[in-house]
Design an enzyme around this catalytic site. Structure first.
Site, PDB file in Angstrom:
ATOM      1  CD  GLU A 105      -3.037  -1.084   2.334  1.00 32.16           C
ATOM      2  OE1 GLU A 105      -2.601  -1.299   3.371  1.00 32.16           O
ATOM      3  OE2 GLU A 105      -4.238  -0.730   2.115  1.00 32.16           O
ATOM      4  CD  GLU A 125      -3.511  -6.172   3.925  1.00 31.07           C
ATOM      5  OE1 GLU A 125      -3.578  -7.026   2.690  1.00 31.07           O
ATOM      6  OE2 GLU A 125      -2.674  -5.229   3.876  1.00 31.07           O
TER       7      GLU A 125
END
Ligand code: NAD
Length: 684
Positions: A105, A125
């Site tokens: 990210e 995640e």
């Protein structure tokens, strides 16, 4: 200094090297240092652009998972990314090693990404019970499209640099030196800023729905999978900032939830399992060629594990027909994998070519390791170990895949007991992640280290066990299954027990599992143990009756259920047999509720674990959790039986243990569950 960001200069380009060994996790120190460095870039008029790169072996391989269970300290990752985007100068992320989760990210928040060919990117995640929380669900669909974003975020799959480039997630693959390439790329940007922050087109809604339902199915309908899909879809419907804020809110809620805690527990348990006291300075023996004896269900699967890992393997059986069948099974499995896109078409031949077959043990004369996977019969195994000992090089390791038998007896048949170890694979061996590594009484540290190293190379989760009937997993599972059979005599039917435990989250209930694997294996074992069984012990003979009637499970069309043809159907004939069994023992049948069924089954696992720890067969509670989750279908979102126990009311568990003792009667062994719960509480 670690946990920091080193700032270097290449003319007008600043190079920010993140240095937080071993994996450059984005900890609070890193975020703080990075934020400062980004601000400094903005303030320095001599700098035109910046590169963010990982010092040493990798980019930011992820967030510091330890932080996820607590309130996050500021600055959090979105603040760092916002600063990068607010800066008047472009940023290029230079990826090598792994850029995962928050690391990926961070790079997506930059203006461009370049990578070396060895880099992998991805979003783990969801596999940790959360969704990406720093823009992943918004950048990925903008760059790669909604369908690809759903697929990669929901599966946690890692993409290699070439695929990431093809999908638009990175902008270039750098052939030469990554740092130089990234600096040149940053110069070439000439102030150009990121593209693609517009809302994504909704695209083909049919394809989106298809990808979403496939992801939900693969992700067992877990809440984080549904949340990830919703967040990705919102990239097409909501303004960027609003979608980002929602993503963050969902991330914050999920990361503090119980499912994420369980998955984090398993993540750390896995890392812990590989650490065995006394092996720190031991160099494993290099295994470049392996032998597998027995080309049946397990042998063929084990040979595939080696072939998958690029290790040459020789597969042995007694005659041409048996090895031929084994090889055909291997080829067939690879072809199915290629047909469904799990491997490339070219891989089929390449992997099959790594498997040589032979009918003569002499063919293993040059092997570094042999894994015996012949019949579960001590005489057969002892004879094989004698031969292998004679044939294999003096320093080679001899392993057995036995499910229950005493490894030390096999070791004693050789001149090298210190080089004998158990490698207990699970069926199907090429798919199941668990590997029990059995340390015999004489197994040397180097042999154990070699077994663990082989486990790593085969990409297994290796858990060390000591010798004892059924080691860790089968020992606990046998106790659990016995308890489930007690419940039949007490008043339940197989489908009720299965439904309760499947409702809890087991992939399959114990009776469906028994039918699938065949009732005859356990029957043989019970016959083997019959002579030493104390007649005062509670013994449930229903399964014996089924076997005597030829009901051996799915393969005979009937077992605990009837099969029509593949669908399991409760069978009144089995119900009658069960009622008879209760009546024979004078048991007044009663209805058992879901709670009672689950409590008895799970508490049995906890009690057996306490015994295993006392006997030293298992080293730590978290090892047992790994075994049950990765080998026996225990739901990973409950974290394993011990993690489950830790979250229950202590008094209730202890009372349940008393009830188990009372219902089992003579011979029940009570583990020190109170001590175990204390230990779990201390470990936090
Ligand atoms: P299987 O019957 O499918 O295969 C055994 C193979 O070994 C057969 O092909 C047989 O011809 C061959 N064999 C027997 N004696 C031999 C010898 N002397 N030399 C060469 N080959 C010989 O059995 P399986 O299910 O693959 O089980 C093998 C071992 O793995 C057993 O010890 C079993 O307990 C263990 N195991 C089985 C499972 C399972 O789920 N099936 C799981 C874990 C471990």
């Amino acid at each position: 200094m670690s946990g920091t960001v080193r700032v270097e200069r290449e003319g007008a380009i600043a190079v920010l090297a993140i240095d937080n060994p071993p994996v450059n996790a984005s900890s609070i120190e890193v975020r703080r240092a990075l934020l400062q460095a980004v601000r400094d870039v903005g303030d320095d008029p001599a700098i035109e652009a910046a590169v963010i790169i990982g010092a040493d072996k990798t980019f930011v391989a992820g967030s510091d998972i330890r932080e996820f269970g607590k309130p996050l300290e500021d600055p959090q990752l979105p603040t760092v990314i916002a600063a990068i985007q607010a800066c008047a100068k472009p940023f290029v992320a230079a990826l090598h090693g792994a850029a995962l989760g928050g690391g990926f990210e961070l790079s997506l928040g930059c203006d461009a990404r370049v990578a070396s060919a060895d880099a992998v990117v991805g979003f783990p995640e969801v596999t940790l019970g959360m969704i990406p929380g720093a823009g992943g669900t918004q950048y990925a669909p903008r760059l790669a499209g909604i369908v690809a974003a759903i697929e990669m975020i929901c599966s946690g799959r890692r993409l290699r640099a070439d695929e990431a480039l093809r999908r638009g997630l990175i902008d270039a693959v750098i052939d030469g030196d990554l740092r130089d390439g990234a600096v040149a790329f940053a110069r070439g940007l000439k102030g150009k800023r990121r593209l693609g922050l517009e809302r994504v087109p909704p695209g083909d809604s049919e394809a989106t729905e298809k990808a979403a339902s496939a992801a939900l199915r693969a992700g067992k309908n877990r809440p984080q999978v549904a949340a990830a899909i919703e967040a990705v879809k919102s990239a097409a419907t909501l303004p960027f900032d609003e979608a980002l804020a929602r993503e963050r809110a969902v991330f914050q809620r999920l990361r503090m939830g119980s499912e994420a805690a369980a998955l984090r527990h398993l993540f750390f348990a896995e890392r812990q399992a590989g650490k065995v006291a006394g092996l720190e300075d031991v160099t494993p023996r290099r295994v470049s060629c392996a032998g597998v004896v027995g080309a049946g269900t397990m042998g063929a699967g084990i040979a595939m594990c080696f072939a998958d890992a690029g290790i040459q393997v020789t597969l042995i059986d007694r005659d041409d027909e048996s090895v031929g069948r084994g090889l055909e099974r291997i080829r067939g499995t690879y072809e199915r994998m290629a047909a469904s896109g799990r491997i490339k078409a070219d891989d089929v031949q390449q992997r099959v070519r790594r498997v040589r077959t032979a009918t003569d043990l002499q063919s293993l004369a040059g092997c570094d390791l042999a894994v015996e996977a012949a019949f579960e019969d001590m005489d057969v195994k002892i004879a094989l170990f004698r031969e292998l000992d004679r044939i294999l090089p003096r320093d080679a390791v001899l392993a057995s895949n036995t499910s229950y038998l005493n490894l030390d007896q096999m070791a004693a048949a050789t001149q090298r007991p210190e080089q004998v170890v158990g490698l207990h694979f699970f069926n199907p061996a090429n798919v199941m992640k668990l590997l029990e590594v059995v340390r015999g009484g004489e197994t040397s540290a180097q042999t154990l280290a070699t077994a663990l190293d082989v486990g790593r190379r085969l990409r297994k989760i290796a858990v060390v066990a000591r010798v004892g009937e059924g080691f860790i997993g089968n020992r606990i599972y046998a106790a659990y299954r016995r308890q489930c059979e007690f419940m039949l005599e007490d008043g339940a039917y197989p489908e009720e027990v299965d439904a309760a435990l499947e409702g809890f989250g087991f992939a399959m209930g114990p009776f469906a599992v028994a039918d699938m694997s065949g009732l005859d294996i356990a029957w043989q074992m019970r016959k083997r143990l019959a002579a030493t069984r104390d007649p005062r012990e509670r013994y449930v003979a229903i399964a014996d009756r089924l076997c005597e009637q030829g009901r051996l499970g799915r393969k005979t069309g009937a077992g605990w259920y009837r099969y029509e043809p593949a669908r399991r159907v409760p069978d009144p004939a089995v119900h009658a047999l069960i009622r008879e069994a209760s009546a024979e023992k004078g048991i007044q049948r009663r209805t058992l509720g879901t709670d009672e069924i689950c409590a008895r089954a799970l508490m049995t696992m906890v009690n057996e674990t306490a015994l295993l720890l006392e006997e030293g067969i298992a080293a730590r509670p978290s090892d047992v959790d790994l075994v049950l989750v990765n080998g026996y279908g225990f739901p990973n979102y409950e974290g394993g039986p011990l993690f489950w126990a830790k979250r229950q009311d202590r008094a209730r568990l202890l009372a349940e243990q008393e009830r188990l003792a009372a219902s089992a009667g003579f011979g029940f062994r009570k583990g020190d569950v109170a001590g175990l719960l204390d230990q779990l509480a201390r470990e936090g």
